[in-house]
Design an enzyme around this catalytic site. Structure first.
Site, PDB file in Angstrom:
ATOM      1  N   LYS A 143       3.243   9.785   8.506  1.00 16.86           N
ATOM      2  CA  LYS A 143       2.420   9.484   9.834  1.00 16.86           C
ATOM      3  C   LYS A 143       2.755  10.033  10.933  1.00 16.86           C
ATOM      4  O   LYS A 143       2.323  11.228  11.614  1.00 16.86           O
ATOM      5  CB  LYS A 143       1.798   8.069   9.704  1.00 16.86           C
ATOM      6  CG  LYS A 143       0.935   7.810   8.658  1.00 16.86           C
ATOM      7  CD  LYS A 143       0.106   6.377   8.643  1.00 16.86           C
ATOM      8  CE  LYS A 143      -0.843   5.941   7.804  1.00 16.86           C
ATOM      9  NZ  LYS A 143      -0.573   5.366   6.681  1.00 16.86           N
TER      10      LYS A 143
ATOM     11  N   ASP B   2       9.339   2.833   1.681  1.00 16.07           N
ATOM     12  CA  ASP B   2       8.108   3.485   2.128  1.00 16.07           C
ATOM     13  C   ASP B   2       8.225   3.144   3.757  1.00 16.07           C
ATOM     14  O   ASP B   2       7.928   2.010   4.291  1.00 16.07           O
ATOM     15  CB  ASP B   2       6.829   3.143   1.480  1.00 16.07           C
ATOM     16  CG  ASP B   2       5.600   3.760   2.015  1.00 16.07           C
ATOM     17  OD1 ASP B   2       5.669   4.513   3.015  1.00 16.07           O
ATOM     18  OD2 ASP B   2       4.629   3.594   1.354  1.00 16.07           O
TER      19      ASP B   2
ATOM     20  N   PHE C  59       0.940  -1.032   0.047  1.00 18.42           N
ATOM     21  CA  PHE C  59      -0.008   0.038   0.012  1.00 18.42           C
ATOM     22  C   PHE C  59       0.850   1.152   0.084  1.00 18.42           C
ATOM     23  O   PHE C  59       1.635   1.537   1.000  1.00 18.42           O
ATOM     24  CB  PHE C  59      -0.683   0.105   1.483  1.00 18.42           C
ATOM     25  CG  PHE C  59      -1.769   1.348   1.280  1.00 18.42           C
ATOM     26  CD1 PHE C  59      -2.880   1.292   0.421  1.00 18.42           C
ATOM     27  CD2 PHE C  59      -1.348   2.464   1.984  1.00 18.42           C
ATOM     28  CE1 PHE C  59      -3.791   2.544   0.558  1.00 18.42           C
ATOM     29  CE2 PHE C  59      -2.188   3.385   1.855  1.00 18.42           C
ATOM     30  CZ  PHE C  59      -3.365   3.830   1.093  1.00 18.42           C
TER      31      PHE C  59
END
Ligand code: PLP
Length: 406
Positions: free
Chosen positions: A260, A231, A146
């Site tokens: 995040k 990532d 993702f």
């Protein structure tokens, strides 16, 4: 035009009438938070092990973070990248302290960070082709990955539920099997520019890359002149007990995307890039209006200060192991419901044998908030300052929930 109504409508009614229906939202309306706890609009209190999906690294309303944001808001909020601001320079320095020598570009989200990495891969491919565009552009990603909802991120995310309806996608992506270097090697050809993986797949169900896999990808990239892009949007910023999850494996990536946890709740993303790739972006070929504002960077600096001064990475490393072991104990106690527990530090997936929806509801009814992930996985993402007692409480609540269902 309708007159704005003077009648105060319920939040649920407002959502029903005016908010887009693109999320499968929980029934809760949250109104206040403090540390590991949040309160809903009925006054009920919950242990928040979602952290807003790994965002609230310091929990809710951390005093140092609140003070820094308030102070900065009263001083200077936004100037755009037409100008320098002191916080952006300092935050870039702090990121290089963790990632190593290199340069940092600031943006506003995980998808945007990954978009930057994918664009970087294209520029690297062009440079390797002697300046010729469109010859070396392919990025090899992992199945079950993702990387976000932009066209680039979505094209790197080989899942029908995310890509369906949006084709044609961005060309130039291929997909290998996680933890299988040979499957990646088989996809490398003259058009390949980079390999791009999450160090720990988050949305895919908390699936960690093995150290051997990461080191194997590094060798593959070195052999073929490819960039290794990681990532770390979810697993980075201390969540696994190291600043970046890849540091456990001792691998050295060429560029890293983060977001995040970086702002401790304030939207900010970044990419770190090492030499000789740090100059691929040149004036004019990439940018974003909101990237690295004084306010966003103040929030991130306060978050990093707290992580360092409160020794939160050491805490996560020390407390994460026993917590995960306790959860594994539940897997042994309730094999009919729990088949495995994966993860590292404070990024943990509990693999259930059936649908997570009903489990998440039962946990919520007992006062614990968690996130669904992958295929039948309950994901726990407590703030990095969650105490041993709060971690133990989550195990207790899960045990009670499993026992009640047995
Ligand atoms: C959340 C996430 C993204 C997307 O980040 P947004 O801020 O939602 O755009 C990308 N990659 C990973 C690994 C993520 O967890």
């Amino acid at each position: 035009m309708n007159e704005p109504s003077l009648v105060r409508t319920s939040t649920a009614d407002l959502y029903d009438a005016h908010v887009m229906r693109n999320y499968a939202r929980s029934a809760l309306t949250l109104v206040r938070g403090e540390g590991c706890r949040v309160w809903d609009d009925t006054g009920a209190c919950y242990l928040d092990f979602t952290s807003g999906i790994a965002v609230n690294a310091l929990g809710h309303s951390h005093p140092r973070w609140v003070a820094a944001v308030q102070r900065q808001a009263a001083e200077l909020v936004h100037v755009s990248n037409l100008f320098r601001n002191p916080n952006q320079g300092e935050l870039a320095r702090r990121i290089t302290c963790h990632a190593g020598p290199g340069r940092v570009f600031f943006c506003n989200s995980g998808a945007e960070a990954n978009e930057g990495l994918i664009k970087l891969a294209r520029l690297h491919g062009r440079r390797r082709s002697g300046g010729e565009e469109g010859k070396r552009f392919k990025v090899i990603c992992a199945r079950n990955a993702f990387h976000g909802r932009t066209f680039g991120g979505m094209s790197a995310t080989p899942q029908e539920k995310i890509q369906g309806g949006f084709r044609p996608l961005v060309p130039g992506f291929a997909f290998g099997e996680l933890n299988d270097v040979a499957s990646f090697a088989a996809l490398v050809d003259d058009t390949t520019a980079a390999i791009f993986v999450e160090t720990i797949q988050g949305e895919g169900g908390v699936m960690p890359c093995t150290p051997e896999f990461l080191l194997g990808l590094r060798r593959l990239c070195d052999e073929h002149g490819l960039m290794l892009l990681l990532d770390e949007v979810q697993c980075g910023i201390g969540r696994t007990g190291r600043f970046y999850a890849y540091q456990h494996a001792g691998v050295e990536p060429d560029a890293v995307g983060m977001a995040k946890g970086l702002g401790g709740g304030f939207p900010i993303g970044a990419i770190w890039v090492r030499e000789p790739y740090a100059d691929l972006f040149q004036p004019g070929n990439h940018g974003t209006t909101f990237g690295g504002t004084p306010l966003a960077c103040a929030a991130a600096l306060a978050t990093l200060d707290a992580i360092e001064q409160e020794r939160l990475m050491e805490h996560v490393a020390a407390a994460g192991g026993p917590w995960i072991e306790a959860l594994r104990g539940l897997a042994r106690e309730f094999p009919a419901h729990v088949s495995a527990v994966r993860g590292q530090g404070f990024m943990v997936g509990v693999q259930m044998t059936g649908e997570t929806g009903p489990w998440l509801t039962r946990l919520r009814e007992r006062g614990l908030l968690a996130v669904a992930s992958g295929h039948n996985v309950i994901r726990f993402l407590p703030p990095l300052n969650a105490t041993a007692a709060e971690l133990a409480r989550s195990v207790e609540i899960l045990r009670e929930t499993l026992r009640a269902a047995a």
